[in-house]
Scaffold this motif. Structure first.
Motif: not given
Ligand code: G4P
Length: 282
Positions: A55-76
């Motif tokens: 899964i590529l979390m794209n447009k990460a430049d527009l997203a909240d970095p902390k939440k992006t990390e939390a979502w990465s953990g969720y998908f993993k």
């Protein structure tokens, strides 16, 4: 507001996807990092069972970095390999290669045991419209490669882009359809601009956006538009209309224009980097 996707498109997209998935080892699924839940179609889990998943979390430049990390953990936790990317830049691309190899470790091992050496991993990119599939293929594979299939005179059929000696990519991405069973999904897709704006009520959308941001990111809207923290969404639109000179003929305030302005500032990242969905709600 009601959202839907034309069922004819959905059937066609699904049939095409089923055919293409037979040809590949790995599904590279793009989601929008601002709405990682609503920008996915969960049917891919069924369509892609037995395939390696990245899964590529794209447009990460527009997203909240902390939440992006939390979502990465969720998908993993769900067994998917994950990388955060901005498909328009080359950043993160090296990481992708490593994750592709890690995701396909079992297949590579299986091949090795059968005495098959150096058979490249075959992958395809999938995602809902506007998530950045073509941008990703162009950046990742290089413009010249990605376009070979579209040139007139090139034989129709499957075109593979050889990325390196280990990976081949199907040049046409698989289009997943958004899933609108929950109206919130439709709303979130509308907010990021994945649904044509002309079918939406812009003012209603902007007010929902303002309320969402004010509750998840206190202070940000007040600062951006110079309003009080407790101001209502309608009140903010009125102040934006006045401050930015959004006027109709006869000097009447143009709330629609003010609403579009706020929505555009959100989508372009001008207000800040936001993720409007939380893995805790899943
Ligand atoms: P699709 O194939 O999945 O339908 O999506 P596509 O690549 O066409 O990308 C949709 C829009 O998203 C494009 O903007 C593209 O530039 C933008 N985009 C793709 N990846 C990223 C990213 O990681 N970050 C940001 N901020 N934007 C991204 P557009 O407005 O349609 O076109 P343009 O601005 O490139 O002209």
């Amino acid at each position: 507001m009601q959202f839907q996707w034309y069922p004819g498109h959905m059937t066609k997209a699904k049939r095409q996807m089923q055919e293409d998935i037979k040809l590949i080892d790995l599904i590279i699924e793009l989601v929008d990092a601002r709405i990682p839940f609503s920008s996915r179609n969960p049917d891919i889990d069924e369509l892609g069972k037995n395939k390696a998943r990245l899964i590529l979390m794209n447009k990460a430049d527009l997203a909240d970095p902390k939440k992006t990390e939390a979502w990465s953990g969720y998908f993993k936790e769900k067994g998917c390999f994950t990388v955060c990317v901005d498909a328009r830049s080359k950043k993160g691309m090296k990481l992708i290669q490593n994750e592709i190899m890690a995701a396909c470790k079992e297949k590579i091992e299986r091949d090795r045991k059968r005495g098959i050496k150096n058979r490249p991993v075959r992958a395809m990119v999938v995602g809902i419209p506007n998530v950045g599939k073509s941008t990703f293929i162009n950046t990742y594979a290089g413009r010249a490669c990605a376009k070979t299939g579209n040139k007139p005179g090139v034989t129709k059929g499957k075109q593979w882009i050889r990325l390196n000696k280990n990976v081949e990519l199907l040049d046409t991405p698989g289009i997943l359809w958004p899933k609108f069973e929950d109206q919130k999904v439709g709303l979130h897709l509308a907010l990021i601009g994945s649904i044509k704006d002309d079918i939406l009520n812009t003012e209603e959308l902007a007010e929902t956006l303002l309320n969402l941001l004010m509750s998840s990111y206190p202070g940000v809207i007040a600062e951006r538009y110079g309003v009080k923290e407790e101001e209502t969404a309608a009140g903010i639109l009125e102040m934006v209309a006045k401050a930015r000179g959004c006027l109709k003929k006869g000097d009447e305030l143009d709330y629609g224009k003010a609403a579009s302005l706020v929505i555009d500032e959100f989508r372009s990242g001008t207000i800040g980097r936001f993720t409007i969905e939380d893995p805790k709600d899943r």
